[in-house]
Design a protein around this motif. Sequence first.
Motif, PDB file in Angstrom:
ATOM      1  N   SER A  40       0.824  -1.206   0.000  1.00  0.00           N
ATOM      2  CA  SER A  40       0.000   0.000   0.000  1.00  0.00           C
ATOM      3  C   SER A  40       0.861   1.259   0.000  1.00  0.00           C
ATOM      4  N   ILE A  51      -5.544   6.041  -1.994  1.00  0.00           N
ATOM      5  CA  ILE A  51      -6.855   5.428  -1.748  1.00  0.00           C
ATOM      6  C   ILE A  51      -6.692   3.968  -1.324  1.00  0.00           C
ATOM      7  N   SER A  55      -7.904   2.317   2.181  1.00  0.00           N
ATOM      8  CA  SER A  55      -8.770   1.134   2.184  1.00  0.00           C
ATOM      9  C   SER A  55      -8.140  -0.010   2.970  1.00  0.00           C
ATOM     10  N   LEU A  59      -9.667  -1.803   6.313  1.00  0.00           N
ATOM     11  CA  LEU A  59      -9.847  -3.248   6.383  1.00  0.00           C
ATOM     12  C   LEU A  59      -9.069  -3.843   7.551  1.00  0.00           C
TER      13      LEU A  59
END
Length: 285
Positions: A40, A51, A55, A59
């Motif tokens: 990420s 983004i 996310s 999660l």
Amino acid sequence: MNDLSNVALRDHRCSFSCSPFPPPVTYLLISLFFLGAFVSIFIGIVVRNFIFLVSFLLLSCLVVSFVAWNWVQWRRNKAVVSLFIRSSPDSDLGTASDGQLVKITGIASCGSIALESSYEKATRCIYTSTLLHEHCRLAHAERFSTDFYITDLKLGIGATVKAGSNCNVISLIPETDLVSTTRKSRNLSPHFRKWLQQRNLCLQPETRLLRLQEGYVQEGSCVTVMGTLRTENNGLTIVQPPEIFSTGCLWRRLLFPADIDGLIIALAEKPNIQSSTSLLPNAQV
């Protein structure tokens, strides 16, 4: 008589050191978290689009919350097993077959051996548990169970419950605080001091916080038992299941399954006094 004192000490240590997840699952979750965080961050730096990172963090928060919830419930005195046995329907002893896993709710009565609680001296018990805590450490435990007789509330059918020697008993019987010292009040009653001396417990209540808990099931109490049914000599006997069985996933409570290896004994709501008296058998185990 079945001495479960060492089991109580083991369960207390396990509640702080064990996890509802096997070690490989824990290591896998940690590895996936670091791998996902690395990917990420890399995508965010190269593409300049965070983004995916946001996310992933959301999660991760959901997964951590789910894991934390299961871990907390794991430490709450077999909460998964309690929910499982409460949600399971009572079995019909009239139609149950030999070797079937059954759940029976009924009135308990003593067999040939009756127990007495350690501190309050409650007589005619089928199960007793006395725990002495020193700070957060379980310093001493006395827990026993014995064979007893249960009379089904549905049909009035009686069965012998083999909770005596060599039986792994999973107790869902709560203990009540009887003695608790604080930093401001550390005076002990003569009865408690005598109880400590009789067991050669060299504790220093003046410098340490003590808490004594006791729980027991007396004759005439309403209990729930889950085990394997055996039909021998025209009699019914409930014994420890020969194999480990699972609670299954309790999705409504977001709980993972738990493996059960033993005979479950739990307190149940007691019926009215008249039905309790009429269901007590005269026979002894």
